[in-house]
Scaffold this motif. Structure first.
Motif, PDB file in Angstrom:
ATOM      1  N   GLU A  25       0.836  -1.205   0.000  1.00  0.00           N
ATOM      2  CA  GLU A  25       0.000   0.000   0.000  1.00  0.00           C
ATOM      3  C   GLU A  25       0.872   1.258   0.000  1.00  0.00           C
ATOM      4  O   GLU A  25       0.575   2.234  -0.699  1.00  0.00           O
ATOM      5  CB  GLU A  25      -0.909   0.004   1.231  1.00  0.00           C
ATOM      6  CG  GLU A  25      -1.958  -1.095   1.240  1.00  0.00           C
ATOM      7  CD  GLU A  25      -2.676  -1.185   2.578  1.00  0.00           C
ATOM      8  OE1 GLU A  25      -3.630  -1.969   2.670  1.00  0.00           O
ATOM      9  OE2 GLU A  25      -2.257  -0.488   3.535  1.00  0.00           O
ATOM     10  N   THR A  26       1.934   1.218   0.786  1.00  0.00           N
ATOM     11  CA  THR A  26       2.818   2.376   0.890  1.00  0.00           C
ATOM     12  C   THR A  26       3.573   2.609  -0.413  1.00  0.00           C
ATOM     13  O   THR A  26       3.791   3.756  -0.829  1.00  0.00           O
ATOM     14  CB  THR A  26       3.798   2.176   2.065  1.00  0.00           C
ATOM     15  OG1 THR A  26       3.047   1.891   3.262  1.00  0.00           O
ATOM     16  CG2 THR A  26       4.638   3.421   2.306  1.00  0.00           C
ATOM     17  N   LEU A  29       1.328   4.368  -2.807  1.00  0.00           N
ATOM     18  CA  LEU A  29       1.241   5.792  -2.491  1.00  0.00           C
ATOM     19  C   LEU A  29       2.488   6.539  -2.984  1.00  0.00           C
ATOM     20  O   LEU A  29       2.390   7.649  -3.525  1.00  0.00           O
ATOM     21  CB  LEU A  29       1.074   6.000  -0.990  1.00  0.00           C
ATOM     22  CG  LEU A  29      -0.273   5.590  -0.383  1.00  0.00           C
ATOM     23  CD1 LEU A  29      -0.231   5.737   1.138  1.00  0.00           C
ATOM     24  CD2 LEU A  29      -1.407   6.433  -0.962  1.00  0.00           C
ATOM     25  N   GLU A  32       2.251   7.017  -6.685  1.00  0.00           N
ATOM     26  CA  GLU A  32       1.338   8.120  -6.992  1.00  0.00           C
ATOM     27  C   GLU A  32       2.001   9.472  -6.751  1.00  0.00           C
ATOM     28  O   GLU A  32       1.870  10.401  -7.556  1.00  0.00           O
ATOM     29  CB  GLU A  32       0.075   7.987  -6.139  1.00  0.00           C
ATOM     30  CG  GLU A  32      -0.929   9.116  -6.329  1.00  0.00           C
ATOM     31  CD  GLU A  32      -2.115   9.021  -5.381  1.00  0.00           C
ATOM     32  OE1 GLU A  32      -2.791  10.042  -5.188  1.00  0.00           O
ATOM     33  OE2 GLU A  32      -2.345   7.925  -4.829  1.00  0.00           O
ATOM     34  N   THR A  41       0.607  13.223  -0.410  1.00  0.00           N
ATOM     35  CA  THR A  41       0.717  11.761  -0.443  1.00  0.00           C
ATOM     36  C   THR A  41       2.124  11.328  -0.067  1.00  0.00           C
ATOM     37  O   THR A  41       2.310  10.342   0.658  1.00  0.00           O
ATOM     38  CB  THR A  41       0.360  11.235  -1.843  1.00  0.00           C
ATOM     39  OG1 THR A  41      -0.979  11.611  -2.154  1.00  0.00           O
ATOM     40  CG2 THR A  41       0.467   9.716  -1.893  1.00  0.00           C
ATOM     41  N   GLU A  44       2.498  11.428   3.595  1.00  0.00           N
ATOM     42  CA  GLU A  44       1.805  10.293   4.212  1.00  0.00           C
ATOM     43  C   GLU A  44       2.708   9.062   4.225  1.00  0.00           C
ATOM     44  O   GLU A  44       2.759   8.320   5.205  1.00  0.00           O
ATOM     45  CB  GLU A  44       0.514  10.001   3.442  1.00  0.00           C
ATOM     46  CG  GLU A  44      -0.124   8.642   3.728  1.00  0.00           C
ATOM     47  CD  GLU A  44      -0.627   8.492   5.158  1.00  0.00           C
ATOM     48  OE1 GLU A  44      -0.829   7.348   5.588  1.00  0.00           O
ATOM     49  OE2 GLU A  44      -0.802   9.524   5.847  1.00  0.00           O
ATOM     50  N   VAL A  45       3.431   8.860   3.126  1.00  0.00           N
ATOM     51  CA  VAL A  45       4.370   7.731   3.057  1.00  0.00           C
ATOM     52  C   VAL A  45       5.462   7.873   4.106  1.00  0.00           C
ATOM     53  O   VAL A  45       5.770   6.933   4.843  1.00  0.00           O
ATOM     54  CB  VAL A  45       4.999   7.637   1.649  1.00  0.00           C
ATOM     55  CG1 VAL A  45       6.118   6.586   1.637  1.00  0.00           C
ATOM     56  CG2 VAL A  45       3.940   7.294   0.614  1.00  0.00           C
TER      57      VAL A  45
END
Length: 215
Positions: A25-26, A29, A32, A41, A44-45
């Motif tokens: 998932e990371t 991200l 992206e 984003t 967030e990582v």
């Protein structure tokens, strides 16, 4: 005693799957963030770094506890040692994904367009996914396929590196940005290498033998 051991072994697999899923998932991200220049984003990582490190430590502690208290032999030992070794590679993958996100922040307004970057990221992500799935399912054939496909990411790395060199030759002012992109593709190459290591430890866990990747 045997039942307790199998329960603990299942717990290790569950934790590895949880960590692997979080890493996938990371990575998505980070992909992206890099392709879209998304600073939020990327941040967030970066914020997940502590969480991924804690997951690695939790699995390591459980593996060591199992080795010290259950004294597994033969195939059981291969499974525990395989898990213990592969989470080190997962931890490094997590750290390198965080580094990718940091470069996404630096490269928020890039002037260089890399046509093959999305393909390289897709191939790296696919190898990561297959390597984690192979370990959880103890799938020797799937592990072999990950190792055999490592050269695909290497080819992307070479092509993009050559493209970056061409861009700098045409416009020397692009050199700083080019160096940042070079670090990005190097991290992608290393993530793919660590995915291969995960696959190699899967092969060891299942067969008790080491399987070297092709030259």
């Amino acid at each position: 005693m045997r039942k307790e051991f199998l329960l603990q072994l299942k717990k290790i697999d569950d934790l590895v799957l949880k960590m692997g899923t979080r890493i996938e998932e990371t990575f998505a991200l980070a992909r992206e963030a890099l392709l879209n220049g998304d600073k939020a984003t990327a941040e967030e990582v970066v914020s997940r770094d502590v969480e991924l490190c804690q997951m690695e430590r939790d699995i390591e502690i459980l593996c060591m506890h199992l080795l010290l208290t259950q004294q597994p032999v033969a195939r059981d030992l291969h499974l525990v040692v395989g898990a213990l070794k592969m989470i080190t590679d997962l931890g490094r993958i997590g750290a390198q994904i965080v580094d990718l996100a940091k470069y996404a922040i630096i490269l928020k307004k890039p002037r260089i367009k890399l046509k093959k970057l999305d393909h390289m990221m897709d191939q790296t992500g696919a190898m990561l996914n297959r390597s984690i799935k192979a370990f959880v399912e103890k799938d020797e054939l799937a592990a072999n396929s990950v190792i055999d496909n490592d050269e695909q990411v290497d080819k992307y790395f070479i092509k993009i590196r050559e493209h970056l060199a061409e861009q700098v030759e045409k416009s020397p002012a692009l050199a700083p940005e080019s160096l940042s992109w070079l670090m990005v593709i190097k991290y992608l190459e290393r993530i793919a290498d660590h995915a291969c290591n995960v696959a190699e430890w899967t092969f060891f866990a299942v067969t008790g033998r080491h399987r070297e990747r092709p030259d």
